[in-house]
Design a protein around this motif. Structure first.
Motif, PDB file in Angstrom:
ATOM      1  N   THR A 192       0.844  -1.182   0.000  1.00 26.79           N
ATOM      2  CA  THR A 192       0.000   0.000   0.000  1.00 26.79           C
ATOM      3  C   THR A 192       0.881   1.235   0.000  1.00 26.79           C
ATOM      4  O   THR A 192       1.881   1.292   0.744  1.00 26.79           O
ATOM      5  CB  THR A 192      -0.919   0.008   1.236  1.00 26.79           C
ATOM      6  OG1 THR A 192      -1.746  -1.155   1.193  1.00 26.79           O
ATOM      7  CG2 THR A 192      -1.798   1.245   1.250  1.00 26.79           C
ATOM      8  N   VAL A 193       0.543   2.207  -0.820  1.00 25.11           N
ATOM      9  CA  VAL A 193       1.349   3.418  -0.972  1.00 25.11           C
ATOM     10  C   VAL A 193       0.524   4.632  -0.571  1.00 25.11           C
ATOM     11  O   VAL A 193      -0.564   4.859  -1.113  1.00 25.11           O
ATOM     12  CB  VAL A 193       1.847   3.565  -2.424  1.00 25.11           C
ATOM     13  CG1 VAL A 193       2.495   4.932  -2.645  1.00 25.11           C
ATOM     14  CG2 VAL A 193       2.826   2.450  -2.766  1.00 25.11           C
ATOM     15  N   ARG A 194       1.041   5.393   0.384  1.00 23.28           N
ATOM     16  CA  ARG A 194       0.415   6.654   0.798  1.00 23.28           C
ATOM     17  C   ARG A 194       1.337   7.851   0.617  1.00 23.28           C
ATOM     18  O   ARG A 194       0.915   8.996   0.776  1.00 23.28           O
ATOM     19  CB  ARG A 194      -0.033   6.565   2.259  1.00 23.28           C
ATOM     20  CG  ARG A 194      -1.121   5.518   2.501  1.00 23.28           C
ATOM     21  CD  ARG A 194      -1.582   5.512   3.948  1.00 23.28           C
ATOM     22  NE  ARG A 194      -2.615   4.505   4.186  1.00 23.28           N
ATOM     23  CZ  ARG A 194      -3.913   4.680   3.965  1.00 23.28           C
ATOM     24  NH1 ARG A 194      -4.332   5.867   3.496  1.00 23.28           N
ATOM     25  NH2 ARG A 194      -4.773   3.726   4.209  1.00 23.28           N
ATOM     26  N   LYS A 195       2.606   7.595   0.280  1.00 18.76           N
ATOM     27  CA  LYS A 195       3.571   8.661   0.046  1.00 18.76           C
ATOM     28  C   LYS A 195       4.381   8.320  -1.202  1.00 18.76           C
ATOM     29  O   LYS A 195       4.722   7.150  -1.422  1.00 18.76           O
ATOM     30  CB  LYS A 195       4.509   8.823   1.248  1.00 18.76           C
ATOM     31  CG  LYS A 195       3.790   9.205   2.543  1.00 18.76           C
ATOM     32  CD  LYS A 195       4.767   9.400   3.678  1.00 18.76           C
ATOM     33  CE  LYS A 195       4.016   9.693   4.979  1.00 18.76           C
ATOM     34  NZ  LYS A 195       3.164  10.896   4.867  1.00 18.76           N
ATOM     35  N   PRO A 196       4.719   9.321  -2.029  1.00 23.76           N
ATOM     36  CA  PRO A 196       5.443   9.038  -3.278  1.00 23.76           C
ATOM     37  C   PRO A 196       6.729   8.241  -3.066  1.00 23.76           C
ATOM     38  O   PRO A 196       7.049   7.343  -3.848  1.00 23.76           O
ATOM     39  CB  PRO A 196       5.729  10.440  -3.824  1.00 23.76           C
ATOM     40  CG  PRO A 196       4.650  11.303  -3.265  1.00 23.76           C
ATOM     41  CD  PRO A 196       4.371  10.746  -1.899  1.00 23.76           C
TER      42      PRO A 196
END
Length: 542
Positions: A507-511
């Motif tokens: 899961t990606v929440r920051k670049p």
């Protein structure tokens, strides 16, 4: 003839497919196709088993786009065929070379799965052929394959279930299909177009998918040099001129600021194999008051979306070469100052110049995410996109090394086709990383097909741009002053779902979290899911 010496129709059909060079078939087995599907695999063919019949057509479609060959899908009768309809229309609208093999139900007027196959094909815009009798099996298959190439559209082939176990009898030889001839217009037919091109002070060369298919890049680059023109593309030819100093990227509603200025200032646009649709022409606005020359192998393309001053019917590569020769003959010498200015601006332009990053503490701006993803992934990759609001934040920023490495499953405007398309591309290009870019709604619509990628152990990176909403509807509800909450969805977390199917994910929440993909994709032995969290209230269309 002894029973064991007889060749039945299903056996002859499997053998004929392989003789036609069909080494891969996408399908879901049932009564109408399981006999030849099994025999085909016994003979060495690859049968990629899908979860849903529509995916079989979507995979064959994308596989064909990536290989340039006829993609073959096989499904059983009745509801299996109706399940393919959306993907079949997508393939028709994309002019894809797809053969869909199915079969009529048993000859019983009350059979509850009966369906008019010819009517289905007509509804989709596809061609229809049938195997008329056992002895005409190969002849009918030959004709269906030939029509796919000659008409640049899918054909549905009806091999009735009641015929499969009959004696095939004596068959004619397999005749390999021949692509449609692409002619070169006469000097007289080219005269008007060359006159407009030679008179232009600020011309732009625009390439579409037809130019990619004909291999016209070198000829168009040469033309750009002869007439001092920037090089632009339609979406489906994106990155055709990547790395060239005159490249200004996508023309239309996805243009960056430098390209927009160049196209607005142009006094002549010379389009090769581009339909000049509403997106490329920005609903005709950017070509208003500009001379337009359109070159296309299909005369039906002329004046369909955009008015044309000079229409030239012919192959993009051949016509571009003929125009170059004609300009050389008259020793055409254009002014180069305007092009030099465009080149200088393009060289200094950066993808992030035209927007303000709207990433937040727990969500990422889709444009920033794609720029970062473009940097961390290997340069050689195949990109297959679904459609949705997210695409305007993807297509201009996630690049490919070769224009043939990108496609979008969006010609019919249906979400949910991208994952199947990416699986087909990954089968076609096993040595390269395939990147599927889909929205959360489209992924959930086709999620079961993720198991096909797991089973086939495909090196597939599935990037889900997850705003927890149907994004286009969210934007429109806001625009109409209504409660945008009606567009929101409460999905389960996607990465655990991928893991339950036998894959991995993150899961990606920051670049910066995307940087981990550099190592992850270096050794993929199956699909990997990336759930990129977006804010549904960030509207990249605004």
């Amino acid at each position: 003839m002894a029973e064991h010496d007889r060749v039945r129709v299903y056996e002859a059909f499997a053998a004929a497919l392989l003789e036609h060079g069909v080494d891969t078939v996408f399908g879901l087995m049932g009564d109408a196709n399981m006999l030849y599907a099994g025999d085909y695999q016994d003979r060495g063919g690859r049968f990629v088993r899908v979860v849903h019949e529509g995916s079989a057509v979507g995979m064959a479609d994308s596989w064909s786009r990536m290989t340039g060959r006829v993609g073959v899908a096989s499904v059983t009768h009745g509801p299996a065929v109706s399940n393919t309809l959306t993907s079949l229309v997508e393939a028709v609208r994309s002019r894809s070379h797809v053969l869909l093999v199915t079969g009529d139900t048993p000859r019983e007027p009350t059979h509850f799965q009966r369906l008019d196959l010819a009517a289905v094909a007509t509804t989709a815009g596809a061609g229809y052929e049938k195997v008329h009798k056992p002895e005409s099996l190969v002849r009918d298959l030959n004709r269906a394959m030939q029509r796919v190439l000659a008409e640049d559209r899918p054909v549905l082939l009806d091999l009735a279930i009641g015929m499969l176990r009959q004696d095939a009898g004596q068959q004619p030889p397999v005749a390999r299909a021949v692509p449609r001839a692409r002619g070169v217009p006469s000097e007289e037919q080219l005269g008007g177009a060359i006159g407009l091109i030679a008179a232009a002070k600020r011309p732009v060369v625009l390439a579409g998918r037809g130019a990619v298919a004909s291999g016209a890049r070198d000829e168009l680059v040469a033309l750009s040099g002869r007439i001092a023109a920037p090089l632009a593309t339609s979406l489906l030819a994106k990155d055709l001129f990547r790395g060239h100093p005159s490249d200004i990227g996508i023309c239309g509603n996805l243009s960056h600021s430098v390209a927009s200025r160049a196209i607005t200032e142009a006094d002549c646009i010379i389009a090769f194999g581009a339909s000049l649709n509403a997106h490329t022409s920005f609903h005709g606005e950017i070509m208003a008051g500009t001379k337009v020359v359109q070159v296309d192998a299909d005369p039906g393309a002329f004046d369909w979306y955009t008015r044309v001053d000079e229409a030239v019917a012919g192959d993009a590569k051949a016509v571009a070469a003929a125009i170059n020769e004609a300009l050389d003959a008259v020793e055409h010498r254009p002014a180069t100052g305007w092009l030099r200015g465009i080149q200088q601006e393009a060289a200094s332009h950066r993808p992030s110049d035209d927007f303000q990053d709207r990433s937040a503490a727990d969500t990422v701006d889709v444009r920033t995410a794609m720029i970062r993803l473009d940097e961390v992934l290997p340069d050689t990759r195949v990109v297959v996109s679904d459609i949705g609001r997210f695409v305007v934040g993807v297509w201009p920023y996630l690049r490919v090394a070769d224009a043939r490495d990108f496609t979008s499953m969006g010609a019919f405007g249906s979400i949910g086709l991208g994952l199947a398309g990416a699986i087909g591309a990954a089968v076609a290009r096993p040595g390269d990383l395939t990147v599927a870019v889909v929205g959360d709604g489209g992924f959930m619509m086709s999620m079961a097909e993720f198991t096909t990628a797991v089973r086939e152990r495909l090196p597939l990176l599935v990037v889900v741009l997850d705003d927890g909403a149907y994004g286009a509807e969210h934007y429109k509800l806001v625009h109409f002053g209504m409660d945008a909450g009606y567009s929101l969805n409460d999905w389960p977390e996607l990465v655990p779902m991928a893991e339950a199917m036998g894959a991995r994910g993150m899961t990606v929440r920051k670049p910066a979290e995307l940087d981990a993909l550099t190592e992850i994709v270096a050794d993929l032995d199956g699909p990997f899911l990336v759930d990129v969290k977006l804010d549904p209230n960030v509207n990249v269309l605004a």
